[in-house]
Design a protein around this motif. Structure first.
Motif, PDB file in Angstrom:
ATOM      1  N   PHE A 159       0.220  -0.914  -0.050  1.00 59.24           N
ATOM      2  CA  PHE A 159      -0.002  -0.008  -0.071  1.00 59.24           C
ATOM      3  C   PHE A 159       0.877   0.931   0.148  1.00 59.24           C
ATOM      4  CE2 PHE A 159      -2.644  -3.409   1.489  1.00 59.24           C
ATOM      5  CZ  PHE A 159      -4.390  -3.189   0.281  1.00 59.24           C
ATOM      6  N   SER A 160       2.237   0.482   0.237  1.00 58.88           N
ATOM      7  CA  SER A 160       2.941   2.578  -0.023  1.00 58.88           C
ATOM      8  C   SER A 160       3.080   2.569  -1.378  1.00 58.88           C
ATOM      9  CB  SER A 160       4.754   1.755   1.009  1.00 58.88           C
ATOM     10  OG  SER A 160       5.083   1.609   0.316  1.00 58.88           O
ATOM     11  N   LEU A 161       3.015   1.520  -2.527  1.00 57.36           N
ATOM     12  CA  LEU A 161       3.589   1.279  -3.470  1.00 57.36           C
ATOM     13  C   LEU A 161       2.312   2.778  -4.526  1.00 57.36           C
ATOM     14  CD1 LEU A 161       4.333  -2.278  -4.190  1.00 57.36           C
ATOM     15  CD2 LEU A 161       5.476  -0.483  -3.272  1.00 57.36           C
ATOM     16  N   THR A 162       2.345   2.258  -5.694  1.00 55.52           N
ATOM     17  CA  THR A 162       1.873   3.433  -6.692  1.00 55.52           C
ATOM     18  C   THR A 162       0.553   2.755  -6.683  1.00 55.52           C
ATOM     19  OG1 THR A 162       2.937   2.424  -8.997  1.00 55.52           O
ATOM     20  CG2 THR A 162       3.830   5.074  -7.948  1.00 55.52           C
ATOM     21  N   LYS A 163      -0.743   2.885  -7.785  1.00 57.75           N
ATOM     22  CA  LYS A 163      -2.146   2.355  -8.651  1.00 57.75           C
ATOM     23  C   LYS A 163      -1.214   0.974  -9.679  1.00 57.75           C
ATOM     24  CE  LYS A 163      -5.983   1.022  -9.073  1.00 57.75           C
ATOM     25  NZ  LYS A 163      -6.673   1.492 -10.189  1.00 57.75           N
ATOM     26  N   GLY A 164      -0.361   1.727 -10.417  1.00 54.60           N
ATOM     27  CA  GLY A 164       0.409   0.964 -11.504  1.00 54.60           C
ATOM     28  C   GLY A 164       0.987  -0.357 -10.769  1.00 54.60           C
ATOM     29  N   GLN A 165       1.447  -0.164  -9.335  1.00 52.96           N
ATOM     30  CA  GLN A 165       2.800  -0.430  -8.879  1.00 52.96           C
ATOM     31  C   GLN A 165       1.631  -2.189  -8.225  1.00 52.96           C
ATOM     32  OE1 GLN A 165       5.386   1.775  -7.142  1.00 52.96           O
ATOM     33  NE2 GLN A 165       6.760   1.157  -8.058  1.00 52.96           N
ATOM     34  N   ARG A 166       0.986  -1.412  -7.793  1.00 54.39           N
ATOM     35  CA  ARG A 166      -0.494  -2.233  -7.045  1.00 54.39           C
ATOM     36  C   ARG A 166      -0.886  -3.453  -7.521  1.00 54.39           C
ATOM     37  NH1 ARG A 166      -1.278   2.132  -4.663  1.00 54.39           N
ATOM     38  NH2 ARG A 166      -3.891   2.153  -5.193  1.00 54.39           N
ATOM     39  N   GLN A 167      -1.324  -2.881  -8.715  1.00 53.98           N
ATOM     40  CA  GLN A 167      -1.498  -3.935 -10.025  1.00 53.98           C
ATOM     41  C   GLN A 167      -0.381  -4.672  -9.889  1.00 53.98           C
ATOM     42  OE1 GLN A 167      -5.484  -1.639 -11.779  1.00 53.98           O
ATOM     43  NE2 GLN A 167      -5.625  -4.269 -12.278  1.00 53.98           N
ATOM     44  N   ARG A 168      -0.112  -4.431 -10.357  1.00 54.91           N
ATOM     45  CA  ARG A 168       0.705  -5.380 -11.117  1.00 54.91           C
ATOM     46  C   ARG A 168       1.526  -6.221  -9.818  1.00 54.91           C
ATOM     47  NH1 ARG A 168       6.565  -3.206 -12.601  1.00 54.91           N
ATOM     48  NH2 ARG A 168       6.039  -0.797 -12.079  1.00 54.91           N
ATOM     49  N   VAL A 169       1.504  -5.990  -7.936  1.00 53.86           N
ATOM     50  CA  VAL A 169       1.205  -6.813  -7.222  1.00 53.86           C
ATOM     51  C   VAL A 169       0.188  -7.936  -7.615  1.00 53.86           C
ATOM     52  CG1 VAL A 169       1.025  -7.046  -5.307  1.00 53.86           C
ATOM     53  CG2 VAL A 169       2.054  -5.395  -5.555  1.00 53.86           C
ATOM     54  N   ALA A 170      -0.895  -7.618  -8.005  1.00 52.44           N
ATOM     55  CA  ALA A 170      -2.104  -8.638  -8.045  1.00 52.44           C
ATOM     56  C   ALA A 170      -2.286  -9.395  -9.068  1.00 52.44           C
ATOM     57  CB  ALA A 170      -3.407  -7.857  -7.872  1.00 52.44           C
ATOM     58  N   VAL A 171      -1.020  -9.102  -9.827  1.00 53.58           N
ATOM     59  CA  VAL A 171      -1.711 -10.124 -11.321  1.00 53.58           C
ATOM     60  C   VAL A 171       0.186 -10.554 -11.456  1.00 53.58           C
ATOM     61  CG1 VAL A 171      -0.328  -9.691 -13.539  1.00 53.58           C
ATOM     62  CG2 VAL A 171      -1.787  -7.974 -13.335  1.00 53.58           C
ATOM     63  N   ALA A 172       0.902 -10.613  -9.629  1.00 58.10           N
ATOM     64  CA  ALA A 172       1.909 -11.805  -9.894  1.00 58.10           C
ATOM     65  C   ALA A 172       1.606 -12.661  -8.422  1.00 58.10           C
ATOM     66  CB  ALA A 172       2.955 -10.669  -9.110  1.00 58.10           C
ATOM     67  N   ALA A 173       0.603 -12.005  -8.048  1.00 62.93           N
ATOM     68  CA  ALA A 173       0.150 -12.913  -7.390  1.00 62.93           C
ATOM     69  C   ALA A 173      -1.342 -13.715  -8.163  1.00 62.93           C
ATOM     70  CB  ALA A 173      -1.488 -12.600  -5.890  1.00 62.93           C
ATOM     71  N   ILE A 174      -1.988 -13.802  -9.426  1.00 60.79           N
ATOM     72  CA  ILE A 174      -2.414 -14.604 -10.190  1.00 60.79           C
ATOM     73  C   ILE A 174      -1.502 -15.694 -10.905  1.00 60.79           C
ATOM     74  CG2 ILE A 174      -4.320 -14.989 -11.624  1.00 60.79           C
ATOM     75  CD1 ILE A 174      -5.561 -13.808  -8.837  1.00 60.79           C
ATOM     76  N   LEU A 175      -0.341 -14.878 -11.332  1.00 61.95           N
ATOM     77  CA  LEU A 175       0.549 -15.462 -12.040  1.00 61.95           C
ATOM     78  C   LEU A 175       1.665 -16.761 -11.265  1.00 61.95           C
ATOM     79  CD1 LEU A 175       2.259 -13.173 -13.677  1.00 61.95           C
ATOM     80  CD2 LEU A 175       0.594 -13.775 -14.805  1.00 61.95           C
ATOM     81  N   ALA A 176       1.588 -16.478  -9.907  1.00 63.79           N
ATOM     82  CA  ALA A 176       2.231 -17.645  -9.488  1.00 63.79           C
ATOM     83  C   ALA A 176       1.229 -18.772  -9.308  1.00 63.79           C
ATOM     84  CB  ALA A 176       2.451 -17.227  -7.253  1.00 63.79           C
ATOM     85  N   LEU A 177      -0.145 -18.466  -8.909  1.00 61.01           N
ATOM     86  CA  LEU A 177      -0.136 -20.098  -9.034  1.00 61.01           C
ATOM     87  C   LEU A 177      -0.678 -20.080 -10.749  1.00 61.01           C
ATOM     88  CD1 LEU A 177      -4.227 -18.619  -7.770  1.00 61.01           C
ATOM     89  CD2 LEU A 177      -2.546 -20.178  -6.409  1.00 61.01           C
ATOM     90  N   ARG A 178       0.637 -19.938 -11.716  1.00 61.70           N
ATOM     91  CA  ARG A 178       0.560 -20.664 -12.894  1.00 61.70           C
ATOM     92  C   ARG A 178      -1.125 -20.882 -13.537  1.00 61.70           C
ATOM     93  NH1 ARG A 178       6.042 -23.751 -11.235  1.00 61.70           N
ATOM     94  NH2 ARG A 178       7.271 -21.722 -11.125  1.00 61.70           N
ATOM     95  N   PRO A 179      -1.959 -19.971 -13.582  1.00 62.40           N
ATOM     96  CA  PRO A 179      -2.982 -20.780 -14.417  1.00 62.40           C
ATOM     97  C   PRO A 179      -2.814 -20.207 -16.134  1.00 62.40           C
ATOM     98  CG  PRO A 179      -3.282 -17.675 -13.265  1.00 62.40           C
ATOM     99  CD  PRO A 179      -1.716 -18.787 -13.289  1.00 62.40           C
ATOM    100  N   GLU A 180      -3.395 -20.793 -17.039  1.00 65.38           N
ATOM    101  CA  GLU A 180      -4.031 -21.377 -18.386  1.00 65.38           C
ATOM    102  C   GLU A 180      -4.774 -19.746 -19.278  1.00 65.38           C
ATOM    103  OE1 GLU A 180      -5.142 -24.910 -19.703  1.00 65.38           O
ATOM    104  OE2 GLU A 180      -4.005 -26.359 -18.264  1.00 65.38           O
ATOM    105  N   VAL A 181      -5.764 -19.498 -17.266  1.00 65.70           N
ATOM    106  CA  VAL A 181      -6.117 -18.262 -18.067  1.00 65.70           C
ATOM    107  C   VAL A 181      -6.093 -17.377 -17.585  1.00 65.70           C
ATOM    108  CG1 VAL A 181      -8.505 -17.618 -18.907  1.00 65.70           C
ATOM    109  CG2 VAL A 181      -8.045 -20.072 -19.482  1.00 65.70           C
ATOM    110  N   LEU A 182      -5.976 -16.199 -17.868  1.00 65.84           N
ATOM    111  CA  LEU A 182      -5.494 -14.710 -17.156  1.00 65.84           C
ATOM    112  C   LEU A 182      -6.840 -13.935 -17.311  1.00 65.84           C
ATOM    113  CD1 LEU A 182      -3.627 -13.449 -14.870  1.00 65.84           C
ATOM    114  CD2 LEU A 182      -2.842 -12.970 -16.441  1.00 65.84           C
ATOM    115  N   ILE A 183      -7.607 -13.121 -16.615  1.00 69.33           N
ATOM    116  CA  ILE A 183      -8.748 -12.567 -16.469  1.00 69.33           C
ATOM    117  C   ILE A 183      -8.851 -11.357 -16.033  1.00 69.33           C
ATOM    118  CG2 ILE A 183     -11.225 -12.152 -16.026  1.00 69.33           C
ATOM    119  CD1 ILE A 183     -11.120 -14.881 -15.999  1.00 69.33           C
TER     120      ILE A 183
END
Length: 567
Positions: A436-460
């Motif tokens: 929460f000390s990061l910019t909106k764009g960086q927080r968006q990338r944190v959220a993407v990373a949390a999903i990528l770590a699950l290694r899904p085939e489909v990313l929404i």
């Protein structure tokens, strides 16, 4: 009562450092906003735009602490000497985080709250509420709880609450971020009317230059300082200046800049006249459609299937009506439509967050109800519209690892997945930071990373570019495109038509819970005639290129396929 004055806002040598902050967020900034004018403030995230707005009504330093230097006058008042409440009668404000402004139980009560605090008589209050809801396009949502509204509808409600106060000065911090193209036009139509016809002063923070074209003045912020101030047309036609400040240039001047055709035109009508000097290179334009077909040949089997799905919310709102859709492995699909058309409701079916009232949801050919949570997570990952609804740990790496721990993976399995995900989103150096000390764009990338770590085939991704500045947006879309090229299926909800056109290879148009068009991006946006029916506008380059006999999905495609007529 306030007396007439030349400047609605006047700041001199304004500097501010947040409490415990290392550097000044505002640096010796001086700016005059003429009374009765419309000023749009632009610049990169972190340039000081929102901080500047918070200084104008005393939020800084009265409620938000820090070191404030310099002089401020807002409507002749000194915010340092006044309570924040003193400005409510004269200054309407819509925050960047507009959801934080909403807390009442119905739409009408939300708009009434400020009026009640100002002691407005009940009969006048009712008339003001009706008019504000009408202007904000919310008349049909009376009686609804704000919590049940879509992101765009909530944003309109925050705007309606400010409109009802009928202030002299409106300060709107990114008021169109969650709105569909029609909604953005309506907000700028409202602000233009308030400015031109009612003599109000409008101060707006905005990332989208196409919307900013209607303003009288533009102020470019960079690194907490004022980089440029001037008439809108002069500033927005300076392509190199905008790029240096991290602002996306307007499409028409940018196109003719690439074509080397000066002076740069400003309006669509000017562009149409100037394009008569150019002709289409048919060899290059025909290659665009062949590239589309080549990409389609690389798609795999169906990964998500939706068959005759209906869904009603407990409130009685019909969100989906007989929707069918098939998504194949490797596709890059954009779902477009107005706020409330059912886009987010639809994608929540893809990972079983919600289940249909009627119809089937298939994951790799099998009913999704038969799949375990682990199987669903490894197949479909969803990044929410607001990343702050998805991150909650004290360190970035903990957020990325959280779902992996829930699935019971060992530390030896979790560590390389977290490393890989953080590397993919370029956040390795920030792994120990508070999200929460990061910019909106960086927080968006944190959220993407949390999903990528699950290694899904489909990313929404639900509105992955909302609230990002141009450089952050480019980085986010380059990441998403790279993931698609690596084999991930991408499903993206977006209101940014140029983003959908430039990156997606298939488009689904939704209206009132139904799919009204589904096909190749170039066909749906360019020649189907369905875009207008969906209540949205085609991208500007699509509209201009259609006049030239082809469909371009980006400024670069348009410029590449045109050549000057030989004399």
């Amino acid at each position: 009562m306030l007396k007439a004055m030349d400047s609605a806002v006047s700041v001199k040598n304004l500097s501010f450092r947040y409490k415990h902050g290392r550097e000044k967020v505002l640096k010796d900034l001086s700016l005059e906003v003429p009374s009765g004018s419309m000023l749009v403030i632009m610049g990169r995230s972190g340039a000081g735009k929102s901080t500047f707005c918070a200084c104008l009504n005393g939020l800084i330093p009265q409620l938000i602490k820090g070191d404030l230097e310099g002089e401020i006058r807002t409507l002749g008042l000194n915010p340092r000497d006044r309570k924040v409440a003193d400005f409510a009668r004269f200054m309407g404000i819509v925050f960047q985080d507009f959801e934080s402004q909403l807390f009442s139980t119905t739409v009408e009560l939300e708009v009434a709250f400020g009026l009640e605090n100002l002691g407005v008589p009940r009969t006048e209050m009712k008339a003001r509420i009706e008019e504000a809801l009408r202007k904000a396009g919310l008349s049909k949502l009376k009686g609804r709880a704000p919590s049940t509204l879509s992101g765009g509808q909530k944003q309109r409600l925050a705007i309606a609450s400010a409109l009802a106060l009928n202030p002299t000065l409106f300060c709107l911090d990114e008021p169109t971020t969650d709105l569909d193209p029609q909604g953005k036009d309506e907000v700028f139509s409202i602000t233009s009317e308030l400015w031109k016809n009612e003599g109000k002063t409008i101060l707006m923070v905005e990332h989208e230059t196409e919307e900013a074209l209607q303003a009288e003045y533009i102020a470019l912020f960079q690194g907490g300082a004022l980089k440029e101030f001037g008439r809108a047309q002069e500033v927005l036609n300076n392509i190199d200046l905008l790029k240096e400040a991290g602002v996306r240039p307007p499409e028409i001047p940018h196109l003719f800049h690439l074509l080397g055709d000066y002076p740069l035109p400003f309006t669509k009508e000017d562009a149409i006249r100037r394009l008569s000097s150019f002709e289409l290179d048919k060899d290059l334009s025909s290659g665009l459609e062949e590239n589309d077909r080549e990409k389609e040949r690389g798609y795999g089997n169906e990964v998500i299937g939706i068959e005759s799905v209906h869904y009603d919310y407990p409130t009685g709102v019909k969100a989906l009506n007989n929707v069918s859709l098939s998504v194949r492995q490797g596709e890059f699909l954009a779902i477009l439509g107005q706020n409330g058309s059912g886009k987010t409701t639809l994608v929540k079916h893809f990972n079983n967050l919600i289940s249909p009232r009627h119809g089937k949801v298939l994951l790799k050919g099998e009913p999704i109800q038969r799949k375990s949570i682990e199987e669903i997570c490894q197949t479909v990952g969803l990044v929410f519209q607001n990343p702050d609804h998805q991150i909650f740990c004290e360190r970035v790496e903990e957020d990325v690892a959280f779902s992996l721990r829930l699935l019971g993976l060992s530390p030896h399995e979790i560590s390389p997945r977290v490393d890989s995900a953080l590397k993919a989103v370029d956040l390795e150096s920030l792994r120990h930071e508070d999200p929460f000390s990061l910019t909106k764009g960086q927080r968006q990338r944190v959220a993407v990373a949390a999903i990528l770590a699950l290694r899904p085939e489909v990313l929404i991704l639900d509105e992955p570019t909302t609230g990002l500045d141009y450089l952050e947006l480019q980085r986010m879309m380059e990441l998403i495109q790279q993931l698609n090229e690596q084999g991930h299926t991408i499903i993206m909800i977006t209101h940014s038509m140029w983003v959908a056109a430039e990156y997606a290879r298939r488009v689904v148009l939704m209206k009132e819970g139904r799919i009204i068009a589904d096909g190749k991006t170039r066909e749906v946006l360019g020649t189907s005639g369905k875009v207008k029916e969906a209540g949205i506008k085609p991208p500007l380059m699509v509209a201009l290129s259609n006049r030239m006999g082809f469909t371009a999905l980006s400024i670069e495609e348009m410029a590449r396929c045109l050549k000057r007529k030989s004399i």
